[in-house]
Design an enzyme around this catalytic site. Sequence first.
Site, PDB file in Angstrom:
ATOM      1  N   TYR B 436       7.805  -2.924  -8.898  1.00  0.00           N
ATOM      2  CA  TYR B 436       6.401  -3.300  -8.687  1.00  0.00           C
ATOM      3  C   TYR B 436       6.146  -3.974  -7.337  1.00  0.00           C
ATOM      4  O   TYR B 436       7.059  -4.235  -6.586  1.00  0.00           O
ATOM      5  CB  TYR B 436       5.823  -4.081  -9.860  1.00  0.00           C
ATOM      6  CG  TYR B 436       6.410  -5.408 -10.287  1.00  0.00           C
ATOM      7  CD1 TYR B 436       7.197  -6.211  -9.484  1.00  0.00           C
ATOM      8  CD2 TYR B 436       6.114  -5.890 -11.568  1.00  0.00           C
ATOM      9  CE1 TYR B 436       7.660  -7.427  -9.930  1.00  0.00           C
ATOM     10  CE2 TYR B 436       6.576  -7.118 -12.021  1.00  0.00           C
ATOM     11  CZ  TYR B 436       7.342  -7.878 -11.195  1.00  0.00           C
ATOM     12  OH  TYR B 436       7.801  -9.091 -11.636  1.00  0.00           O
ATOM     13  N   GLU B 437       4.881  -4.115  -7.037  1.00  0.00           N
ATOM     14  CA  GLU B 437       4.429  -4.677  -5.750  1.00  0.00           C
ATOM     15  C   GLU B 437       4.912  -3.813  -4.581  1.00  0.00           C
ATOM     16  O   GLU B 437       5.296  -4.320  -3.519  1.00  0.00           O
ATOM     17  CB  GLU B 437       4.900  -6.126  -5.621  1.00  0.00           C
ATOM     18  CG  GLU B 437       4.095  -6.982  -4.669  1.00  0.00           C
ATOM     19  CD  GLU B 437       2.603  -6.940  -4.939  1.00  0.00           C
ATOM     20  OE1 GLU B 437       2.181  -7.115  -6.104  1.00  0.00           O
ATOM     21  OE2 GLU B 437       1.843  -6.698  -3.983  1.00  0.00           O
ATOM     22  N   GLY B 438       4.868  -2.487  -4.780  1.00  0.00           N
ATOM     23  CA  GLY B 438       5.412  -1.550  -3.784  1.00  0.00           C
ATOM     24  C   GLY B 438       6.873  -1.314  -4.073  1.00  0.00           C
ATOM     25  O   GLY B 438       7.690  -2.226  -3.892  1.00  0.00           O
ATOM     26  N   GLN B 443       8.845  -0.081   0.481  1.00  0.00           N
ATOM     27  CA  GLN B 443       9.180  -1.150   1.430  1.00  0.00           C
ATOM     28  C   GLN B 443       9.944  -0.577   2.628  1.00  0.00           C
ATOM     29  O   GLN B 443       9.702  -0.953   3.778  1.00  0.00           O
ATOM     30  CB  GLN B 443      10.039  -2.236   0.766  1.00  0.00           C
ATOM     31  CG  GLN B 443       9.458  -2.856  -0.502  1.00  0.00           C
ATOM     32  CD  GLN B 443       8.132  -3.538  -0.283  1.00  0.00           C
ATOM     33  OE1 GLN B 443       7.909  -4.148   0.765  1.00  0.00           O
ATOM     34  NE2 GLN B 443       7.235  -3.436  -1.258  1.00  0.00           N
TER      35      GLN B 443
END
Lengths: 591, 591
Positions: B436-438, B443
């Site tokens: 999650y969060e990319g 990244q």
Amino acid sequence: MTYRAPVDDILFTLDHAAGLAAAREAGLYDALDRETFAAILAEAGAFAEDVVAPLLRPGDREGARFADGAVTTPAGFREAYKAWAAAGWNGVLADEAYGGQGLPAVLWAATTELWASASMAFGLCPMLTQGAIEALQSHGSDALKALYLPKLVSGEWTGTMNLTEPQAGSDLALLRTRAERAGDGTYRLFGQKIFITYGEHDASDNIVHLVLARLPDAPEGTRGISLFLAPKFIPDAEGKPGARNDVACVGIEEKLGIHASPTCTMAFGDAGGAVAYLVGEEHRGLACMFTMMNNARLGVGLEGVAVAERATQQALAFAAERKQGRAPGYDGAAPIAAHPDVRRMLLTMRAQTAAARAICYRAAVEIDRARATADADEARAASERASLLIPIAKAFSTDAGCEVASLGVQVHGGMGFIEETGAAQLLRDARIAPIYEGTNGIQAMDLVMRKLPQSGGAVAAAEIGRLRDSARRLAETNAPALGASAARLAEAVDALDRATAWMQAPERDASEKLAGATPYLRLFALAAGGAGLADNALGALRSAGAAAPSAHAALARFFMENLVPAADGLARVATEGAGALGAEAEAALAV
Amino acid sequence: MTYRAPVDDILFTLDHAAGLAAAREAGLYDALDRETFAAILAEAGAFAEDVVAPLLRPGDREGARFADGAVTTPAGFREAYKAWAAAGWNGVLADEAYGGQGLPAVLWAATTELWASASMAFGLCPMLTQGAIEALQSHGSDALKALYLPKLVSGEWTGTMNLTEPQAGSDLALLRTRAERAGDGTYRLFGQKIFITYGEHDASDNIVHLVLARLPDAPEGTRGISLFLAPKFIPDAEGKPGARNDVACVGIEEKLGIHASPTCTMAFGDAGGAVAYLVGEEHRGLACMFTMMNNARLGVGLEGVAVAERATQQALAFAAERKQGRAPGYDGAAPIAAHPDVRRMLLTMRAQTAAARAICYRAAVEIDRARATADADEARAASERASLLIPIAKAFSTDAGCEVASLGVQVHGGMGFIEETGAAQLLRDARIAPIYEGTNGIQAMDLVMRKLPQSGGAVAAAEIGRLRDSARRLAETNAPALGASAARLAEAVDALDRATAWMQAPERDASEKLAGATPYLRLFALAAGGAGLADNALGALRSAGAAAPSAHAALARFFMENLVPAADGLARVATEGAGALGAEAEAALAV
């Protein structure tokens, strides 16, 4: 999450990477032609796909249940097991004298992979039974063999291995379960064993426990351990299960994975002593265990291959369907398999699976060579080659199982973290395999301390020579589809050669070798797995022509250019890392 | 499984690896001396240890429960959250104008680590609230700020981020949730969002949903997305929660881990439209999201550090107690921590945790520099340094979280697979953070495509120069305790330099860069983490003398001699691996 048994892949890997085609030419498998192999595997594959694979998710959700000393397997397991045994799959490897089929180890290995891919929890029960069969075949008295082997081989009865106790895991010298001579040639057992796979369940008519225990006059340590057989129901002379023995399951574990496989705590002798029979000689129990260790460890390695295969299949299917983001050649959102980073993950999964499979099946071919040859020297040499490969097969394949299953979760993105998807279960199931049947750390110790020194280092040297031959043949092919594979593989073999020389240097002390054992094993696996994929690629190029698109060539290239470059670093760590593990590291290990 | 907040380690890492001591000398933190930092962290550590950490296991077993549109958090979570908010921990980073404490990002980062170590599921709720606070602070109207920020900052209300939809995960261009103008300046939302962390729960008086949606006249793709605020209860002018909005939780997910954190499916507008307020400008919603991305990604990176820390503490304690096998210096069975291979695992755990922490905290110091300086050029430079480090901090730390937690399971042997032990839960919890969060793949893309080109490559070049300085200082020290650390680190920086030049070469096309992005990020992390541990070691040697036993020196040496040697191979894969991912790989990706 359907499962497609990769029968063609397995057959191809057996022929090329594992050297079965060459072994067949040398007459090793002359009783069985390739078509028979293929037919057997196709049938096993269909059973795995149709009967076992559908049990994977529901078996995980329901899990094995314990109540009042009894264990209930999840819905469908009992019926599937009985159908599986009735089809004769339990007797693949066993002697024909006891109703087995006496087939080669490679077929046992391949079917073991198939059952474990379909459901690792299902496949475990037969794996343990197989261990019991081997122990009895090699060390049981004729009476024990006559009474127990036919039922174990048919699968009507299942087997267990009772080694671990709360204070005795990797270190069996610490075990305390007590055996007493009953005076009539039988024994009585007293003690508690933990982590007993399928120690109790409802799928078979009887359960045959093989138990390590200590006689009162036994020497301390591992030389005072004896092996006993203690059945759940004591059979009469005709082999009909009779009186309940004093062996009870007192609970099962709540585990991270393989929920459908009951992991039992077994109490022996709470009501006067569990009736037991000696297997082999008194105090020689561990030697009996070593007999079955190769197959058992190879079987666990194959569990790693199996879970990796299923995770790869699932991730490939998801990545072909799921559309997110732009990629060249696609109008609108592209399948995520088109994105280079996702492709890297998918190819890592498939290449690691294939490399692990190649190593496992090569070990199986060597086991067959050792069994088949009449020449004692050849048999010993093949057995030593198998022994060298087994710890690599076990540790690398089970690590690969976890790594591949974890990548499978990652490929699924957020969906991978949701249990319904099934990707997470594969990671949970896979995680036990690096632990049991000798932790992977113990495999690495075994490799550097016991296996490298075999025949004065000649076994390892010959194996490294064989890997170098693969690299040389790859270089000679000079196929553009293989990119820089030959150079990368040759460098890895060089690195392995250097690290092996370091490990075998006379001045090297044990703690230095042990400190580097795990990276050394990984290095060996990269070179051996790379050579296996190279052999597969060469086989594919030979048959289809160097210009034809080939999955084997693509996998070999990916493995060599993207995973094998770790070899130099691993050699360095294996040979230069020990200094950082010494007394000065204590400060960093403070609790 | 007690947790000891590593406050001293964090402070030391902040001072040395993260460069906080130097920043303080330059006047960056002049309002706060080191003692105040230490006092705040000691207090947070005590709260994490005493109140939150005991919730970890029971929260996992009980899990969040859903019934009739309502979510019940596990026993104790509500009370712990309220006590936590009452103690002011939610306002660490927020503006003082809204009741926040306006403390530096490093203190927010350090406390974020502590909450997540105590219970990752607990720490998630505040992390999401923090994101909502930042979005409102930066982009909300004065009216929205006045009404919502005080309650969000105090923690009486919590916040959520509603981005994902079934067809729109990493690719937000595909999102379909619809927004309509109501004509009175407010909006109505219609659509379903999935994977909404703490989308519904019972621990706060109101829940403030930030929602990405599309207006009817919006351009296609990501330039047509707007950001809205939709509260669960519509507050009156005094901020008292009033009418229930048309937002409903329709279910929660059954997940691999973080069971105590409800992951909700949210339905907006099933009964006529969810009342919502625009945040920022129409169609500029994604830009608003970018505002909070750095902190959110750093927060998730810190979750990786946090779980790794807790897994390491547990494994160290187990390995000091558990006795198996012989080792020099022990009579009878030795603690397993004495065995070289177990030591390798424990040191890998501790060193990876420390390296990830060093990178995360360095990013936090750069965030503080960007916030604190009045000089626009300096602010931009610091912000770019933070931006460069954030994807590395997020991806490396969360991968480390999984790797360390998995090693934690392995150190426990068979016990690690038993849920009661708790080691397995840490692996299950950690596994979401690389997603999650990319995702970590995103990244890596962000690093090579957006961050390396910042200021024409000067930011990356300066960072690599900084890492080279650490290696040089290490070499100058010449302390025997550091072994070959300086040479290994210098080689890794060279490898990073080469790979960076390759990534930035004008002839390089996007697909080549993307193919190498993940190994490149890992390479950068090894060099940056190594430099961080080097700085810690140099700090420890300076204060205690080169002859004193030092955990920091031992860790740096282990990291440099045993993990950093992977750097060369990673550089090779990053720059030479793309060929194996091209069209010829299709054959190996067949489903």
